[in-house]
Design a protein around this motif. Structure first.
Motif, PDB file in Angstrom:
ATOM      1  N   ALA A 249      15.082  -8.590   1.624  1.00  0.00           N
ATOM      2  CA  ALA A 249      13.791  -8.657   0.952  1.00  0.00           C
ATOM      3  C   ALA A 249      13.605  -7.357   0.180  1.00  0.00           C
ATOM      4  N   GLU A 250      13.410  -7.476  -1.130  1.00  0.00           N
ATOM      5  CA  GLU A 250      13.265  -6.314  -1.992  1.00  0.00           C
ATOM      6  C   GLU A 250      11.902  -6.401  -2.670  1.00  0.00           C
ATOM      7  N   THR A 251      11.035  -5.424  -2.412  1.00  0.00           N
ATOM      8  CA  THR A 251       9.620  -5.527  -2.801  1.00  0.00           C
ATOM      9  C   THR A 251       9.181  -4.376  -3.693  1.00  0.00           C
ATOM     10  N   TRP A 252       8.491  -4.738  -4.778  1.00  0.00           N
ATOM     11  CA  TRP A 252       7.826  -3.752  -5.639  1.00  0.00           C
ATOM     12  C   TRP A 252       6.329  -3.894  -5.443  1.00  0.00           C
ATOM     13  N   MET A 253       5.654  -2.770  -5.233  1.00  0.00           N
ATOM     14  CA  MET A 253       4.198  -2.741  -5.109  1.00  0.00           C
ATOM     15  C   MET A 253       3.619  -2.098  -6.367  1.00  0.00           C
ATOM     16  N   PRO A 254       3.097  -2.886  -7.310  1.00  0.00           N
ATOM     17  CA  PRO A 254       2.610  -2.316  -8.575  1.00  0.00           C
ATOM     18  C   PRO A 254       1.536  -1.255  -8.400  1.00  0.00           C
ATOM     19  N   GLY A 255       0.697  -1.371  -7.356  1.00  0.00           N
ATOM     20  CA  GLY A 255      -0.399  -0.432  -7.189  1.00  0.00           C
ATOM     21  C   GLY A 255      -0.094   0.742  -6.282  1.00  0.00           C
ATOM     22  N   TYR A 256       1.165   0.891  -5.848  1.00  0.00           N
ATOM     23  CA  TYR A 256       1.510   1.993  -4.927  1.00  0.00           C
ATOM     24  C   TYR A 256       2.181   3.116  -5.691  1.00  0.00           C
ATOM     25  N   SER A 257       1.733   4.359  -5.438  1.00  0.00           N
ATOM     26  CA  SER A 257       2.320   5.516  -6.100  1.00  0.00           C
ATOM     27  C   SER A 257       2.573   6.656  -5.118  1.00  0.00           C
ATOM     28  N   GLY A 258       2.731   6.318  -3.843  1.00  0.00           N
ATOM     29  CA  GLY A 258       2.927   7.340  -2.822  1.00  0.00           C
ATOM     30  C   GLY A 258       4.381   7.739  -2.662  1.00  0.00           C
ATOM     31  N   PRO A 259       4.675   8.442  -1.569  1.00  0.00           N
ATOM     32  CA  PRO A 259       6.037   8.922  -1.323  1.00  0.00           C
ATOM     33  C   PRO A 259       6.991   7.795  -0.943  1.00  0.00           C
ATOM     34  N   ASP A 260       8.285   8.110  -0.922  1.00  0.00           N
ATOM     35  CA  ASP A 260       9.291   7.152  -0.460  1.00  0.00           C
ATOM     36  C   ASP A 260       8.976   6.716   0.966  1.00  0.00           C
ATOM     37  N   LEU A 261       9.366   5.495   1.290  1.00  0.00           N
ATOM     38  CA  LEU A 261       9.045   4.934   2.604  1.00  0.00           C
ATOM     39  C   LEU A 261      10.295   4.705   3.452  1.00  0.00           C
ATOM     40  N   TYR A 262      11.374   5.353   3.134  1.00  0.00           N
ATOM     41  CA  TYR A 262      12.603   5.163   3.891  1.00  0.00           C
ATOM     42  C   TYR A 262      12.369   5.431   5.381  1.00  0.00           C
ATOM     43  N   GLY A 263      12.757   4.466   6.206  1.00  0.00           N
ATOM     44  CA  GLY A 263      12.616   4.608   7.643  1.00  0.00           C
ATOM     45  C   GLY A 263      11.270   4.197   8.189  1.00  0.00           C
ATOM     46  N   VAL A 264      10.295   3.972   7.307  1.00  0.00           N
ATOM     47  CA  VAL A 264       8.954   3.569   7.741  1.00  0.00           C
ATOM     48  C   VAL A 264       8.955   2.074   8.086  1.00  0.00           C
ATOM     49  N   ALA A 265       8.345   1.710   9.210  1.00  0.00           N
ATOM     50  CA  ALA A 265       8.223   0.298   9.581  1.00  0.00           C
ATOM     51  C   ALA A 265       7.151  -0.353   8.722  1.00  0.00           C
ATOM     52  N   VAL A 266       7.522  -1.354   7.954  1.00  0.00           N
ATOM     53  CA  VAL A 266       6.641  -2.011   6.999  1.00  0.00           C
ATOM     54  C   VAL A 266       6.580  -3.497   7.317  1.00  0.00           C
ATOM     55  N   ARG A 267       5.371  -4.071   7.232  1.00  0.00           N
ATOM     56  CA  ARG A 267       5.204  -5.520   7.382  1.00  0.00           C
ATOM     57  C   ARG A 267       5.067  -6.134   5.992  1.00  0.00           C
ATOM     58  N   THR A 268       5.969  -7.035   5.662  1.00  0.00           N
ATOM     59  CA  THR A 268       5.949  -7.727   4.379  1.00  0.00           C
ATOM     60  C   THR A 268       5.690  -9.202   4.620  1.00  0.00           C
ATOM     61  N   GLU A 269       4.504  -9.661   4.183  1.00  0.00           N
ATOM     62  CA  GLU A 269       4.092 -11.044   4.384  1.00  0.00           C
ATOM     63  C   GLU A 269       4.305 -11.833   3.092  1.00  0.00           C
ATOM     64  N   LEU A 270       4.989 -12.963   3.181  1.00  0.00           N
ATOM     65  CA  LEU A 270       5.226 -13.806   2.016  1.00  0.00           C
ATOM     66  C   LEU A 270       4.054 -14.767   1.850  1.00  0.00           C
ATOM     67  N   LEU A 271       3.361 -14.672   0.702  1.00  0.00           N
ATOM     68  CA  LEU A 271       2.135 -15.431   0.501  1.00  0.00           C
ATOM     69  C   LEU A 271       2.319 -16.656  -0.394  1.00  0.00           C
ATOM     70  N   LYS A 272       3.085 -16.517  -1.481  1.00  0.00           N
ATOM     71  CA  LYS A 272       3.184 -17.602  -2.458  1.00  0.00           C
ATOM     72  C   LYS A 272       4.496 -17.497  -3.217  1.00  0.00           C
ATOM     73  N   PHE A 273       5.207 -18.621  -3.342  1.00  0.00           N
ATOM     74  CA  PHE A 273       6.457 -18.654  -4.094  1.00  0.00           C
ATOM     75  C   PHE A 273       6.138 -18.659  -5.585  1.00  0.00           C
ATOM     76  N   LEU A 274       6.770 -17.750  -6.340  1.00  0.00           N
ATOM     77  CA  LEU A 274       6.554 -17.678  -7.782  1.00  0.00           C
ATOM     78  C   LEU A 274       7.648 -18.362  -8.591  1.00  0.00           C
ATOM     79  N   ARG A 275       8.898 -18.052  -8.265  1.00  0.00           N
ATOM     80  CA  ARG A 275      10.009 -18.624  -9.034  1.00  0.00           C
ATOM     81  C   ARG A 275      11.308 -18.475  -8.261  1.00  0.00           C
TER      82      ARG A 275
END
Length: 313
Positions: A249-275
């Protein structure tokens, strides 16, 4: 929450919800709620489940896990379960129904109430059902409660239906049966940093081995870490334009401008299929597609209000 990986005797009397609980969907939650309400009688709300699907343990094709073991533990705790037995199915597989009730429910869990779904089976060969559970429990002074099916679209909610929806890319429909979005939760991995060069830095997460594999393609997502949530656009697959060794899963967050998140535990929820996932002629075309997908994701998040501020302002 007290966690047992073996048949350790409960310190207190309990109300036990029984099942495999893969995905902890709406039907599962109805069973668990029966155990939770017994807390008012002084019983410890308890779930007895397995580290892997019984069907998988027996060598059957079950379509992959909806939740990893870690996800299942997290969700059980969020629901208010105070004691969780995560057993190797082999430890109880050969018990007769009576041995299970007397030895495990009465002897180990100190159950005073046993809760299950309408289609629950147990005992050697899975030959006993909810009526047998009630009869055997009564002989041990244990009450029983059986949850009826939860219907969606005229048919019972089930893990099998949810797996099919996820595999078809129907993440928004799967959410209705799960009662929450389908999600990954894992540390961010190092990538090729190509997204950063394109101005669309991404976070990369492995698709857990043995899990149900969503339809490859691009999804609107909600990304959560550090107590905050962001709108995301997630590609699940092998990124055919640049290529990856395994599905991720490879995710871009358009509204995020913080530091790198390497090693950070992240929850990625799939909401809607686009293409669907596709190969682009080059990096410029890939970047244009990502930017377009990001706009679509932000529009979706604004409409459903699923993140505080999709634009990151």
């Amino acid at each position: 929450m007290k966690l047992h990986y073996g048949l350790q005797r409960s310190e207190k009397e309990s109300a036990v919800a029984l099942g495999s609980f893969d995905g902890v969907h709406l039907g599962h939650r109805k069973v668990i709620a029966l155990a939770l309400r017994e807390k008012s009688r002084g019983l410890v709300p308890t779930v007895l489940t397995f580290t892997d699907s019984p069907r998988n343990s027996l060598g059957g094709d079950f379509g992959g896990r909806i939740f990893t073991q870690e996800q299942k533990i997290r969700v059980m705790e969020e629901l208010g379960v105070e004691q969780l037995y995560l057993l190797d199915f082999a430890s109880v597989r050969d018990m007769t129904a009576e041995e299970f009730v007397r030895g495990v429910l009465a002897g180990v869990c100190r159950a005073k109430q046993a809760c299950c779904g309408f289609n629950f089976t147990f005992g050697r060969g899975g030959k006993a059902g909810s009526a047998d559970l009630a009869r055997l429990c009564a002989a041990c002074g244990i009450g029983t409660a059986v949850a009826d099916a939860v219907l969606w679209g005229g048919a019972p909610v089930s893990s099998t239906r949810i797996r099919s929806l996820i595999a078809d890319g129907r993440a928004d429909e799967a959410e209705k049966l799960l009662g929450r979005p389908f999600f990954y939760e894992s540390p961010v991995l190092q990538g090729k940093r190509l997204g950063r060069k394109m101005g669309t830095p991404t976070i990369n997460q492995a698709v857990p081995p043995g899990s149900v594999l969503p339809k490859f393609g691009v999804y609107v997502s909600r990304v959560s870490f550090g107590g905050k949530a962001f709108c995301g656009v997630t590609n699940v697959g092998v990124n055919p334009t640049v290529g990856t060794e395994a599905a991720r899963a490879e995710t871009w967050m358009p509204g995020y401008s913080g530091p790198d998140l390497y090693g950070v535990a992240v929850r990625t929820e799939l909401l809607k299929f686009l293409r669907p996932e596709r190969r682009f002629p080059g990096i410029a075309e890939l970047r244009d597609a990502i930017l377009h997908d990001g706009e679509a994701a932000q529009e979706y998040c604004r409409a459903c209000r699923c993140v505080p501020d999709p634009d990151g302002r």
